[in-house]
Design a protein around this motif. Structure first.
Motif, PDB file in Angstrom:
ATOM      1  N   TRP A 260       0.839  -1.202   0.000  1.00 50.99           N
ATOM      2  CA  TRP A 260       0.000   0.000   0.000  1.00 50.99           C
ATOM      3  C   TRP A 260       0.869   1.246   0.000  1.00 50.99           C
ATOM      4  N   TRP A 261       0.581   2.154  -0.916  1.00 55.89           N
ATOM      5  CA  TRP A 261       1.426   3.327  -1.082  1.00 55.89           C
ATOM      6  C   TRP A 261       0.626   4.556  -1.494  1.00 55.89           C
ATOM      7  N   GLY A 262       1.316   5.714  -1.433  1.00 56.88           N
ATOM      8  CA  GLY A 262       0.789   6.978  -1.938  1.00 56.88           C
ATOM      9  C   GLY A 262       1.889   7.653  -2.735  1.00 56.88           C
ATOM     10  N   LEU A 263       1.719   7.764  -4.048  1.00 56.96           N
ATOM     11  CA  LEU A 263       2.773   8.283  -4.922  1.00 56.96           C
ATOM     12  C   LEU A 263       2.266   9.476  -5.720  1.00 56.96           C
ATOM     13  N   THR A 264       3.162  10.392  -6.025  1.00 51.44           N
ATOM     14  CA  THR A 264       2.780  11.546  -6.836  1.00 51.44           C
ATOM     15  C   THR A 264       2.461  11.080  -8.255  1.00 51.44           C
ATOM     16  N   ILE A 265       1.614  11.836  -8.931  1.00 51.49           N
ATOM     17  CA  ILE A 265       1.227  11.466 -10.295  1.00 51.49           C
ATOM     18  C   ILE A 265       2.445  11.463 -11.226  1.00 51.49           C
ATOM     19  N   GLY A 266       3.377  12.375 -10.987  1.00 53.99           N
ATOM     20  CA  GLY A 266       4.591  12.401 -11.792  1.00 53.99           C
ATOM     21  C   GLY A 266       5.372  11.103 -11.680  1.00 53.99           C
ATOM     22  N   THR A 267       5.457  10.570 -10.478  1.00 58.11           N
ATOM     23  CA  THR A 267       6.175   9.314 -10.274  1.00 58.11           C
ATOM     24  C   THR A 267       5.384   8.132 -10.836  1.00 58.11           C
ATOM     25  N   ILE A 268       4.061   8.190 -10.741  1.00 64.10           N
ATOM     26  CA  ILE A 268       3.219   7.148 -11.346  1.00 64.10           C
ATOM     27  C   ILE A 268       3.539   7.029 -12.842  1.00 64.10           C
ATOM     28  N   LYS A 269       3.655   8.164 -13.514  1.00 56.49           N
ATOM     29  CA  LYS A 269       3.942   8.152 -14.948  1.00 56.49           C
ATOM     30  C   LYS A 269       5.330   7.578 -15.228  1.00 56.49           C
TER      31      LYS A 269
END
Length: 313
Positions: free
Chosen positions: A202-211
């Motif tokens: 389970w995580w929370g990542l910035t959209i920039g890192t998701i891309k």
């Protein structure tokens, strides 16, 4: 701050609805993946909210299998195409917030662009065999039931030459699983261009890192293919990519531990702990350092959710 919640659900649609009710506002979106083995209509009829999107492509979320990773990747792609900013937070349908949505947003705004994912290099002392069997053995499902699988090494590993290997081979032969059986003729090795890291699913990542993660998967299709036979790939797949991005300085954001509190340490009973009303003091303490907790089962014990609502949220 825009928050995009990616929720992996397989049961209790009313509990998922209650989870979303505590998180929704005008800058929040929800992307729900309902397990392919679950009746999605039971979920759809419980929701009437333009901020909620059900993922059309669905995967079978067998425990410890690649389907969970594939469902997560599909949701990440859906979110990345919206060109939203802010965070993508991965939750299960049995998670629940420990603080109000205002506190969640305030926390993320103040810490942006920190990435939240627990990672540690492998081998890891907290995992059986350091977790290295996950990387070198083939995980083969016997059925779709939880933990109903076998692990088999290749003929090039000394672990292959043990008494229980013959029983595993005989089982695969009798059940006509010749494709899986043929895998033992190939040595299984983690891709050489990346180092293995484990950690919380389970995580929370910035959209920039998701891309950046999605770009990495697209550039290395063999990486996803390799994890088809990994035990619990959701605890290795994203963690290894993220640490590789940081190592190569493709991602310079600070990495902090997961936002979700999970208890794996109780000496008796199924793990992770499914919290009940008597666990509230533990969750109250956890709420000082975590935004969410798992897991809960509203059908078995709804009072714990009521108490979190009234005293923490």
């Amino acid at each position: 701050m825009e928050i995009n919640y990616l929720i992996l659900a397989h049961k209790n649609p009313l509990q998922v609805k209650r989870l979303i009710t505590n998180l929704e506002d005008e800058n929040t979106r929800f992307y729900i993946h309902v397990d392919l083995q679950t009746n999605i209509e039971e979920f759809k009829k419980s929701f009437a909210n333009p901020h909620i999107h059900f993922l059309k492509r669905r995967f079978t979320g067998i425990w410890g299998d690649i389907g969970i990773v594939e469902a997560t990747l599909h949701g990440m792609k859906k979110i990345s195409r919206t060109n939203k900013k802010g965070y993508c937070i991965l939750l299960s349908g049995q998670d629940y917030p420990l603080v109000s949505k205002k506190k969640i947003k305030k926390f993320l705004q103040e810490k942006f662009p920190t990435e939240y994912i627990t990672t540690y290099p492998m081998p890891h002392s907290g995992w059986e065999r350091g977790g290295m069997d996950r990387l070198t053995y083939y995980k083969i499902n016997k059925s779709n039931k939880r933990k109903h699988f076998l692990q088999l090494s290749s003929i090039f590993d000394k672990e292959f030459y043990t008494p229980d290997t013959l029983g595993k081979i005989n089982y695969l032969r009798k059940s006509g699983r010749f494709r899986e059986l043929s895998q033992i003729l190939k040595k299984r090795k983690f891709p050489s261009y990346i180092k293995p890291f484990g950690g919380s699913q389970w995580w929370g990542l910035t959209i920039g890192t998701i891309k950046k993660i999605l770009d990495y998967v697209e550039q290395h299709p063999d990486y996803l293919k390799y994890h088809k036979y990994t035990l619990l790939p959701d605890e290795i797949f994203f963690q290894s990519i993220l640490m590789e991005l940081q190592h190569k300085k493709s991602m310079k954001n600070l990495i902090d531990r997961s936002l979700t509190y999970v208890n794996w340490d109780r000496p008796s009973g199924p793990l992770p702990v499914t919290f009940e009303i008597h666990d509230f003091p533990e969750l109250k303490i956890a709420s000082k350092d975590y935004l969410f907790a798992r897991k809960f089962d509203m059908m078995a014990n709804e009072k714990i959710l009521d108490k979190i609502d009234s005293e923490l949220i």
